[in-house]
Design a protein around this motif. Sequence first.
Motif, PDB file in Angstrom:
ATOM      1  N   PRO A   1     -12.807   0.877 -25.904  1.00 39.27           N
ATOM      2  CA  PRO A   1     -12.378  -0.165 -26.849  1.00 39.27           C
ATOM      3  C   PRO A   1     -13.104  -1.481 -26.588  1.00 39.27           C
ATOM      4  O   PRO A   1     -13.473  -1.801 -25.453  1.00 39.27           O
ATOM      5  CB  PRO A   1     -10.871  -0.294 -26.569  1.00 39.27           C
ATOM      6  CG  PRO A   1     -10.694   0.232 -25.180  1.00 39.27           C
ATOM      7  CD  PRO A   1     -11.715   1.311 -25.010  1.00 39.27           C
ATOM      8  N   TYR A   2     -13.288  -2.251 -27.652  1.00 41.69           N
ATOM      9  CA  TYR A   2     -13.959  -3.541 -27.561  1.00 41.69           C
ATOM     10  C   TYR A   2     -12.948  -4.654 -27.338  1.00 41.69           C
ATOM     11  O   TYR A   2     -11.839  -4.621 -27.876  1.00 41.69           O
ATOM     12  CB  TYR A   2     -14.748  -3.840 -28.840  1.00 41.69           C
ATOM     13  CG  TYR A   2     -16.009  -3.021 -28.996  1.00 41.69           C
ATOM     14  CD1 TYR A   2     -17.222  -3.488 -28.501  1.00 41.69           C
ATOM     15  CD2 TYR A   2     -15.988  -1.795 -29.649  1.00 41.69           C
ATOM     16  CE1 TYR A   2     -18.386  -2.748 -28.651  1.00 41.69           C
ATOM     17  CE2 TYR A   2     -17.144  -1.047 -29.804  1.00 41.69           C
ATOM     18  CZ  TYR A   2     -18.338  -1.522 -29.296  1.00 41.69           C
ATOM     19  OH  TYR A   2     -19.484  -0.787 -29.434  1.00 41.69           O
ATOM     20  N   VAL A   3     -13.338  -5.640 -26.528  1.00 40.18           N
ATOM     21  CA  VAL A   3     -12.592  -6.889 -26.414  1.00 40.18           C
ATOM     22  C   VAL A   3     -13.445  -7.969 -27.064  1.00 40.18           C
ATOM     23  O   VAL A   3     -14.635  -7.754 -27.348  1.00 40.18           O
ATOM     24  CB  VAL A   3     -12.292  -7.232 -24.942  1.00 40.18           C
ATOM     25  CG1 VAL A   3     -11.476  -6.129 -24.305  1.00 40.18           C
ATOM     26  CG2 VAL A   3     -13.580  -7.462 -24.143  1.00 40.18           C
ATOM     27  N   ASN A   4     -12.861  -9.146 -27.325  1.00 40.07           N
ATOM     28  CA  ASN A   4     -13.635 -10.178 -28.027  1.00 40.07           C
ATOM     29  C   ASN A   4     -13.222 -11.564 -27.578  1.00 40.07           C
ATOM     30  O   ASN A   4     -12.172 -11.765 -26.947  1.00 40.07           O
ATOM     31  CB  ASN A   4     -13.477 -10.024 -29.541  1.00 40.07           C
ATOM     32  CG  ASN A   4     -12.048 -10.253 -30.013  1.00 40.07           C
ATOM     33  OD1 ASN A   4     -11.566 -11.382 -30.030  1.00 40.07           O
ATOM     34  ND2 ASN A   4     -11.365  -9.170 -30.373  1.00 40.07           N
ATOM     35  N   PHE A   5     -14.061 -12.541 -27.915  1.00 39.46           N
ATOM     36  CA  PHE A   5     -13.743 -13.951 -27.731  1.00 39.46           C
ATOM     37  C   PHE A   5     -14.488 -14.741 -28.805  1.00 39.46           C
ATOM     38  O   PHE A   5     -15.501 -14.272 -29.343  1.00 39.46           O
ATOM     39  CB  PHE A   5     -14.118 -14.441 -26.323  1.00 39.46           C
ATOM     40  CG  PHE A   5     -15.586 -14.354 -25.996  1.00 39.46           C
ATOM     41  CD1 PHE A   5     -16.464 -15.380 -26.328  1.00 39.46           C
ATOM     42  CD2 PHE A   5     -16.093 -13.230 -25.353  1.00 39.46           C
ATOM     43  CE1 PHE A   5     -17.816 -15.296 -26.023  1.00 39.46           C
ATOM     44  CE2 PHE A   5     -17.446 -13.132 -25.040  1.00 39.46           C
ATOM     45  CZ  PHE A   5     -18.300 -14.171 -25.389  1.00 39.46           C
ATOM     46  N   PRO A   6     -14.024 -15.947 -29.163  1.00 36.61           N
ATOM     47  CA  PRO A   6     -14.677 -16.721 -30.230  1.00 36.61           C
ATOM     48  C   PRO A   6     -15.951 -17.383 -29.755  1.00 36.61           C
ATOM     49  O   PRO A   6     -16.115 -17.684 -28.565  1.00 36.61           O
ATOM     50  CB  PRO A   6     -13.614 -17.763 -30.596  1.00 36.61           C
ATOM     51  CG  PRO A   6     -12.830 -17.935 -29.333  1.00 36.61           C
ATOM     52  CD  PRO A   6     -12.795 -16.586 -28.670  1.00 36.61           C
ATOM     53  N   ILE A   7     -16.870 -17.629 -30.693  1.00 39.19           N
ATOM     54  CA  ILE A   7     -18.108 -18.343 -30.350  1.00 39.19           C
ATOM     55  C   ILE A   7     -17.782 -19.756 -29.858  1.00 39.19           C
ATOM     56  O   ILE A   7     -18.476 -20.310 -29.015  1.00 39.19           O
ATOM     57  CB  ILE A   7     -19.062 -18.399 -31.562  1.00 39.19           C
ATOM     58  CG1 ILE A   7     -19.585 -17.004 -31.877  1.00 39.19           C
ATOM     59  CG2 ILE A   7     -20.233 -19.334 -31.285  1.00 39.19           C
ATOM     60  CD1 ILE A   7     -20.610 -16.971 -32.985  1.00 39.19           C
ATOM     61  N   TRP A   8     -16.730 -20.368 -30.372  1.00 43.06           N
ATOM     62  CA  TRP A   8     -16.253 -21.649 -29.879  1.00 43.06           C
ATOM     63  C   TRP A   8     -17.306 -22.741 -30.014  1.00 43.06           C
ATOM     64  O   TRP A   8     -17.779 -23.339 -29.051  1.00 43.06           O
ATOM     65  CB  TRP A   8     -15.813 -21.530 -28.413  1.00 43.06           C
ATOM     66  CG  TRP A   8     -14.840 -22.584 -27.983  1.00 43.06           C
ATOM     67  CD1 TRP A   8     -15.123 -23.841 -27.559  1.00 43.06           C
ATOM     68  CD2 TRP A   8     -13.420 -22.456 -27.964  1.00 43.06           C
ATOM     69  NE1 TRP A   8     -13.967 -24.507 -27.256  1.00 43.06           N
ATOM     70  CE2 TRP A   8     -12.901 -23.682 -27.500  1.00 43.06           C
ATOM     71  CE3 TRP A   8     -12.543 -21.438 -28.282  1.00 43.06           C
ATOM     72  CZ2 TRP A   8     -11.546 -23.909 -27.348  1.00 43.06           C
ATOM     73  CZ3 TRP A   8     -11.197 -21.653 -28.132  1.00 43.06           C
ATOM     74  CH2 TRP A   8     -10.701 -22.871 -27.673  1.00 43.06           C
TER      75      TRP A   8
END
Length: 431
Positions: A295-302
Motif C-alpha cells: 500500500p502507498y502512503v502520502n504527504f502533501p507537497i506543502w
Amino acid sequence: MRSVLMIISAAVATVWSMLSCQKIEYTTMDSPAYLRVFNSLNQLEVMDNKGDTLQYLCMLVNPSFDAAGIPIDAEIVGDFLNVRAPYAPPYPSNIGVSTGRNNNEYPGKESVLVAPILNGYDLSSWAQVPSGTHRFLFVYRPKNEVPFFNLDKRFRGGIAVDSTFQLEHGEVYTLQAVMTDFSTKSRGLILRQEKFHRQAFSDSLVYLNFYNYSARGFHQADKKYKLPTAKNMEHLFELGVRDTMSVYMTLFEGQEFVTYFDGVLLTGQRMASSNYNGSYVTSVSRGRFDGTVAPYVNFPIWVNDRQDGIATDLWQRFYFLAPGMELRQNRFDEYAGFYASHVGGVMGDTGGNFAAINFVLSGRKVYYPGVLCSTCSMHGYHAGVNLPNLIVNTHSGPHNPRSFATVNTVEIINGQVYLMAIQRRYAPPVY
C-alpha cells in the motif's frame, strides 16, 4: 556554366523527389505489456569471488539453445546488466552519461520501443514487450564489452535464475533478480504488477510504498559478509534491519550546509509542520516475493506562501524502528545516539532496530546529523542513507523551478536502499 548549373539543379530535384516520396516505416507492437528490469544481486565481493561474474548478467527472454544447452539466441536480450543504481529516476537512465556498455536497468540504454504516457505517467523507463507467456533466463557473463552471443560458449552457460511469467496486455511490470537465501546464495525473480497508474492519486500529494526484499538470514549473518571491504559503514541499513520495522516520517523545510571533509554537513533545518513530526505512516516486513503491491502512503507537497505557491524546499526523513520501540526525540543525532548506546552499542550497530532515510535537496555528498559517537564521525559512521528528494523541482512553463509530486517505491535489499521514482508529465519550459 549554365549547363553545369542546370545539371546540378536537376540532380538536387531528383534527390528531393526521392526523399519526399520515401515511405517511412514506423515500428509498432501489437498487444504490448510494459516491463522494467533490475539486477538486484548486490552480493558483497570478497576475496573468493572478486572479479567473477556473480553480479553481472544478461537477460534472455524466450531463449533458444544449441545441442549442448548453451543459449544461442533470444527474442529479447537485455545485456550488460549491472547491479542497479541506488536511484532509478523518472526518465530513462544513463542519458548523457558515459558508462561504457554497463546498464543499470532494462531497457536503460537499450534502443527499444518504450511505454507511452499512461494515465498521465511518463513510462519511458519501461520497455514494450509482447504480452503472453515468456521464459526469463538470467545468465552470468564476464564484465567486458563483448555482446553476450559473441562470447565464447564457456562464458554463456552459467544460469543465475530461470522462470516463466504471464504478461498481460497493457499492464505495467517491474522484474528483478534477487538473492532469496543469504546462506545458500539461492536466487529468484520477483515480478511485480504495478498499480499506480490505475489508482486515483492527487497531483498535490507525494506517494510512496516500501518493500524489504532482503534474503532470508541477511540480518542475522555476520557483518563481515555485509560491510563493503576497505570502506567504513555509511548507514545502518548495511548491517540489516529486522524483518518487520515501523516507519515514521518527519517533513523539513530548508537546508544549510558547512564544509565537512569531502562533502558538506547539514546544519539548518526547520520542521515543516507539527502534524508531520515523527508521524507513524506504515510498517514494512521482509517478503512480498510473490510480487504483491504494498500500500502507498502520502504527504502533501506543502508549498507555502513565501514560496509563491510554485516551488518548495521541503524534504523528508523516514525513521525505521523495530516494533514496540519508542520514537523518543525529534533530532536525528539523538535518535542515533540513543539507539547505538542502549540497543547495539558496538561501532554503531543497533541490532537492526534503527535506521533512517533522508530524501535530500542537494545533489552534493551530504553528511546529515546522525553520527553515532564523537569519534565515529571522523571515520564515516553515519546512520542515515541519503537519496534524492521525493519532490521533483524542475523548469516547467514560465516557472523555474516548479515543484511536482511523484509516485515512489523504496526497496530494502540486503543492506542497500533503492528508490524508483515515477513522475506525471509536466509542461515543457518556455524560453
